[in-house]
Design a protein around this motif. Structure first.
Motif, PDB file in Angstrom:
ATOM      1  N   ILE A 143      13.691 -15.507 -40.649  1.00 39.46           N
ATOM      2  CA  ILE A 143      12.979 -16.412 -39.960  1.00 39.46           C
ATOM      3  C   ILE A 143      11.674 -16.112 -39.785  1.00 39.46           C
ATOM      4  N   SER A 144      11.326 -17.373 -39.472  1.00 35.99           N
ATOM      5  CA  SER A 144       9.620 -17.266 -39.298  1.00 35.99           C
ATOM      6  C   SER A 144       8.838 -18.015 -38.393  1.00 35.99           C
ATOM      7  N   PHE A 145       7.688 -17.566 -37.626  1.00 34.12           N
ATOM      8  CA  PHE A 145       7.436 -18.194 -36.954  1.00 34.12           C
ATOM      9  C   PHE A 145       5.884 -18.262 -37.157  1.00 34.12           C
ATOM     10  N   TYR A 146       5.368 -19.010 -36.830  1.00 36.17           N
ATOM     11  CA  TYR A 146       4.024 -20.195 -37.441  1.00 36.17           C
ATOM     12  C   TYR A 146       3.049 -20.485 -36.277  1.00 36.17           C
ATOM     13  N   ASP A 147       1.251 -20.416 -36.255  1.00 40.36           N
ATOM     14  CA  ASP A 147       0.952 -20.847 -35.600  1.00 40.36           C
ATOM     15  C   ASP A 147       0.309 -22.329 -36.691  1.00 40.36           C
ATOM     16  N   VAL A 148       1.319 -23.424 -35.759  1.00 46.21           N
ATOM     17  CA  VAL A 148       0.733 -24.697 -36.087  1.00 46.21           C
ATOM     18  C   VAL A 148      -0.784 -25.077 -35.867  1.00 46.21           C
ATOM     19  N   THR A 149      -1.268 -24.691 -34.866  1.00 40.41           N
ATOM     20  CA  THR A 149      -2.197 -25.461 -34.797  1.00 40.41           C
ATOM     21  C   THR A 149      -3.257 -24.374 -36.272  1.00 40.41           C
ATOM     22  N   GLU A 174      -1.167  -3.433 -41.269  1.00 42.92           N
ATOM     23  CA  GLU A 174      -1.194  -3.811 -43.092  1.00 42.92           C
ATOM     24  C   GLU A 174      -0.456  -3.554 -43.857  1.00 42.92           C
ATOM     25  N   GLN A 175       0.296  -2.704 -44.507  1.00 44.44           N
ATOM     26  CA  GLN A 175       1.085  -2.706 -45.045  1.00 44.44           C
ATOM     27  C   GLN A 175       2.391  -4.236 -44.966  1.00 44.44           C
ATOM     28  N   ASN A 176       2.766  -3.530 -43.815  1.00 40.99           N
ATOM     29  CA  ASN A 176       4.163  -4.090 -43.042  1.00 40.99           C
ATOM     30  C   ASN A 176       3.303  -5.980 -43.790  1.00 40.99           C
ATOM     31  N   PHE A 177       2.250  -6.053 -42.976  1.00 40.87           N
ATOM     32  CA  PHE A 177       1.244  -7.485 -42.999  1.00 40.87           C
ATOM     33  C   PHE A 177       1.270  -8.080 -44.469  1.00 40.87           C
ATOM     34  N   LYS A 178       1.271  -7.078 -45.180  1.00 39.88           N
ATOM     35  CA  LYS A 178       0.613  -7.760 -46.870  1.00 39.88           C
ATOM     36  C   LYS A 178       2.600  -8.038 -47.096  1.00 39.88           C
ATOM     37  N   GLU A 179       3.328  -7.184 -47.025  1.00 41.31           N
ATOM     38  CA  GLU A 179       4.824  -7.602 -47.687  1.00 41.31           C
ATOM     39  C   GLU A 179       4.861  -8.987 -46.821  1.00 41.31           C
ATOM     40  N   MET A 180       4.450  -9.204 -45.924  1.00 41.48           N
ATOM     41  CA  MET A 180       5.469 -10.714 -44.732  1.00 41.48           C
ATOM     42  C   MET A 180       4.357 -11.482 -45.833  1.00 41.48           C
ATOM     43  N   ILE A 181       3.050 -11.446 -46.326  1.00 39.80           N
ATOM     44  CA  ILE A 181       2.815 -12.740 -47.074  1.00 39.80           C
ATOM     45  C   ILE A 181       3.307 -12.832 -48.283  1.00 39.80           C
ATOM     46  N   GLU A 182       2.910 -11.771 -48.637  1.00 39.39           N
ATOM     47  CA  GLU A 182       4.343 -11.533 -50.046  1.00 39.39           C
ATOM     48  C   GLU A 182       5.446 -12.662 -49.931  1.00 39.39           C
ATOM     49  N   SER A 183       6.290 -11.815 -49.097  1.00 35.91           N
ATOM     50  CA  SER A 183       7.456 -12.626 -48.846  1.00 35.91           C
ATOM     51  C   SER A 183       7.349 -14.211 -49.017  1.00 35.91           C
ATOM     52  N   GLU A 184       5.890 -14.989 -48.134  1.00 37.59           N
ATOM     53  CA  GLU A 184       5.920 -15.825 -47.166  1.00 37.59           C
ATOM     54  C   GLU A 184       5.716 -16.763 -48.814  1.00 37.59           C
ATOM     55  N   TYR A 185       5.129 -16.185 -49.753  1.00 40.91           N
ATOM     56  CA  TYR A 185       4.612 -16.963 -51.084  1.00 40.91           C
ATOM     57  C   TYR A 185       6.226 -16.989 -51.937  1.00 40.91           C
ATOM     58  N   ARG A 186       7.056 -16.241 -51.929  1.00 39.10           N
ATOM     59  CA  ARG A 186       7.476 -16.067 -52.707  1.00 39.10           C
ATOM     60  C   ARG A 186       8.766 -17.381 -51.835  1.00 39.10           C
ATOM     61  N   LEU A 187       8.879 -17.346 -50.472  1.00 41.41           N
ATOM     62  CA  LEU A 187       9.533 -18.498 -49.784  1.00 41.41           C
ATOM     63  C   LEU A 187       8.713 -20.407 -50.168  1.00 41.41           C
ATOM     64  N   MET A 188       7.609 -20.222 -50.395  1.00 41.74           N
ATOM     65  CA  MET A 188       7.379 -21.171 -50.741  1.00 41.74           C
ATOM     66  C   MET A 188       7.125 -21.620 -52.335  1.00 41.74           C
ATOM     67  N   PHE A 189       7.211 -20.583 -52.978  1.00 42.66           N
ATOM     68  CA  PHE A 189       7.540 -20.853 -54.513  1.00 42.66           C
ATOM     69  C   PHE A 189       8.829 -21.219 -54.479  1.00 42.66           C
ATOM     70  N   ARG A 190       9.613 -20.753 -54.076  1.00 42.29           N
ATOM     71  CA  ARG A 190      11.484 -21.197 -53.825  1.00 42.29           C
ATOM     72  C   ARG A 190      11.645 -22.687 -53.374  1.00 42.29           C
ATOM     73  N   LEU A 191      10.738 -22.718 -52.024  1.00 32.69           N
ATOM     74  CA  LEU A 191      11.255 -24.376 -51.628  1.00 32.69           C
ATOM     75  C   LEU A 191      10.516 -25.030 -53.074  1.00 32.69           C
ATOM     76  N   MET A 192       9.220 -24.753 -53.545  1.00 33.71           N
ATOM     77  CA  MET A 192       9.282 -25.945 -54.600  1.00 33.71           C
ATOM     78  C   MET A 192       9.782 -25.691 -55.553  1.00 33.71           C
ATOM     79  N   THR A 193      10.575 -25.160 -55.976  1.00 34.54           N
ATOM     80  CA  THR A 193      11.492 -24.591 -56.801  1.00 34.54           C
ATOM     81  C   THR A 193      12.501 -26.186 -56.566  1.00 34.54           C
ATOM     82  N   GLU A 194      12.961 -25.689 -55.196  1.00 30.39           N
ATOM     83  CA  GLU A 194      14.059 -26.702 -55.326  1.00 30.39           C
ATOM     84  C   GLU A 194      13.699 -27.529 -55.310  1.00 30.39           C
TER      85      GLU A 194
END
Length: 424
Positions: A374-380, A94-114
């Motif tokens: 590195i990230s892995f996604y369920d595309v569907t 739970e703690q790890n997944f929470k940190e991963m989602i936070e990391s995902e938002y930082r990535l999303m924000f970084r991609l949009m900013t760039e």
């Protein structure tokens, strides 16, 4: 069993094995009153209509019942220990997944900013595009607002989930302690002498069988934190999708590649192939033909036709041409394994189970070399499966695709790299 027990021989009985009233050996056992009797006690009116057994027969009957109960309780103890370990593992997840989602938002924000910065540079001097730049900035402000709201929701859900898991952990710890205590006492009871075993035998048995320890405990019901993900990452990743192909010079002899080098399937026998130095010979693996030393890259793989697969990236040893592939290390992997009708998923390194149960159709792999991500996604479903941050890249990275070498029988597992969808 009989109301008229068979007489038993007296054999070096201890002092308490004699009836104080009649000074005769206790050779009988009254199941009704749970007491040992001598022959004269048995003839009294008090035990006239009771079930009475020889002490040896009664002791063996109870010993057998105790042993069967002990096996049941030991199984309960083992199951409870596993459940406790699972709950403690979930607390970490739970703690790890929470940190991963936070990391995902930082990535999303970084991609949009760039992306916004690149658009702003290209639109410099274009006064009529001022509205477009302001729209891009507005999107970033909105994403940041969503991130803060989601972070608050994550913290709330995280606290609630952790409280439930901690309560479950306490219940399970108490159950484990109680089961350990009763199984220890029961094991001792099974080893007691005949008369000691019969002492309070029925009450001990009833206490054990009527105990709430035999009831099942269920794992904590918690909120799925993946529900806290904001959609939209898939669309951003599609922009970064790269045309990936397979490198036939690295393919294991059990693998057959398609002519367009986008699909790989297993053979049931090895092929006779040229012995290139970089060819895998210890696992049914093939590398992508592309090599990455910088930038952001994304590719998707169809895994529907595979029951045991691995996807990820492989780091060339010191990036030297011609080096032999190594059996361990230098890999970041997502693994899927079908066992019967159930699926289990793992990531590496370190080897860790991912809490997914359903088969995935397509897996997306994202690599950000500069930010060591590195990230892995369920595309569907458009959901994050797992991500790795702060990785230590030292050389060129290549896509990795792996299947399981057949161990007898037939295996037609296959993986396919998905084509880029060019929007018209």
């Amino acid at each position: 069993m009989s109301k008229h027990p068979r007489p038993q021989l007296q054999q070096q009985l201890p002092e308490d094995a004699y009836c104080e009233k009649h000074l005769e050996a206790h050779l009988l056992f009254c199941d009704e009153h749970q007491i040992v009797l001598c022959g004269k006690c048995f003839q009294s009116q008090e035990h006239k209509d009771h079930m009475v057994y020889g002490v040896q027969e009664a002791a063996e009957n109870y010993r057998k019942l105790f042993q069967e109960l002990l096996i049941t309780l030991m199984e309960k103890l083992e199951i409870t220990r596993r459940l406790l370990a699972d709950e403690q593992e979930r607390m970490g997840e739970e703690q790890n997944f929470k940190e991963m989602i936070e990391s995902e938002y930082r990535l999303m924000f970084r991609l949009m900013t760039e992306d916004h910065e690149m658009n702003s540079e290209s639109l410099q001097g274009c006064i009529f595009n001022q509205n477009l730049r302001e729209a891009n900035q507005s999107q970033i402000v909105e994403l940041e607002k969503q991130f803060q709201e989601t972070l608050q929701r994550l913290n709330t859900v995280g606290r609630e989930n952790m409280n439930k898991l901690k309560e479950s952990e306490v219940r399970l710890l108490e159950r484990v302690c109680s089961l350990e205590k009763i199984t220890t006492e029961l094991a001792k009871k099974c080893g007691d002498s005949t008369l000691a075993l019969l002492q309070d035998a029925r009450y001990f048995l009833e206490w054990s069988t009527e105990s709430p320890l035999l009831e099942w405990l269920e794992p904590a019901q918690i909120t799925d934190m993946s529900l806290c993900q904001i959609p939209g990452m898939n669309k951003m990743l599609k922009v970064l999708q790269r045309p990936v192909t397979l490198d036939p010079k690295t393919a294991h002899p059990y693998l057959v590649l398609s002519e367009d080098l986008r699909s790989v399937r297993l053979r049931n026998v090895q092929q006779d192939v040229p012995g290139y130095p970089r060819r895998f010979d210890f696992r049914a693996t093939v590398l992508g033909g592309e090599s990455f030393l910088s930038g952001k890259h994304y590719w998707e793989v169809d895994v529907q036709k595979a029951t045991r697969w691995q996807l990820g990236v492989y780091e060339n040893p010191a990036s030297r041409e011609g080096d032999m592939p190594k059996a361990s290390g230098d890999k970041v992997l997502l693994m899927g394994v079908m066992m019967g009708t159930d699926w289990t998923f793992w990531v590496f390194p370190p080897l860790k189970r991912v809490s997914l149960r359903e088969q995935m159709h397509k897996v997306g792999v994202f690599l950000d070399y500069k930010n060591r991500h590195i990230s892995f996604y369920d595309v569907t479903k458009g959901l994050l499966i797992y991500n790795f941050s702060h990785l230590a890249f030292q050389g060129a990275l290549r896509p990795l695709f792996s299947l399981c070498i057949p161990n007898g029988g037939t295996n037609s597992d296959a993986l396919s790299i998905c084509l880029l969808h060019v929007s018209s």
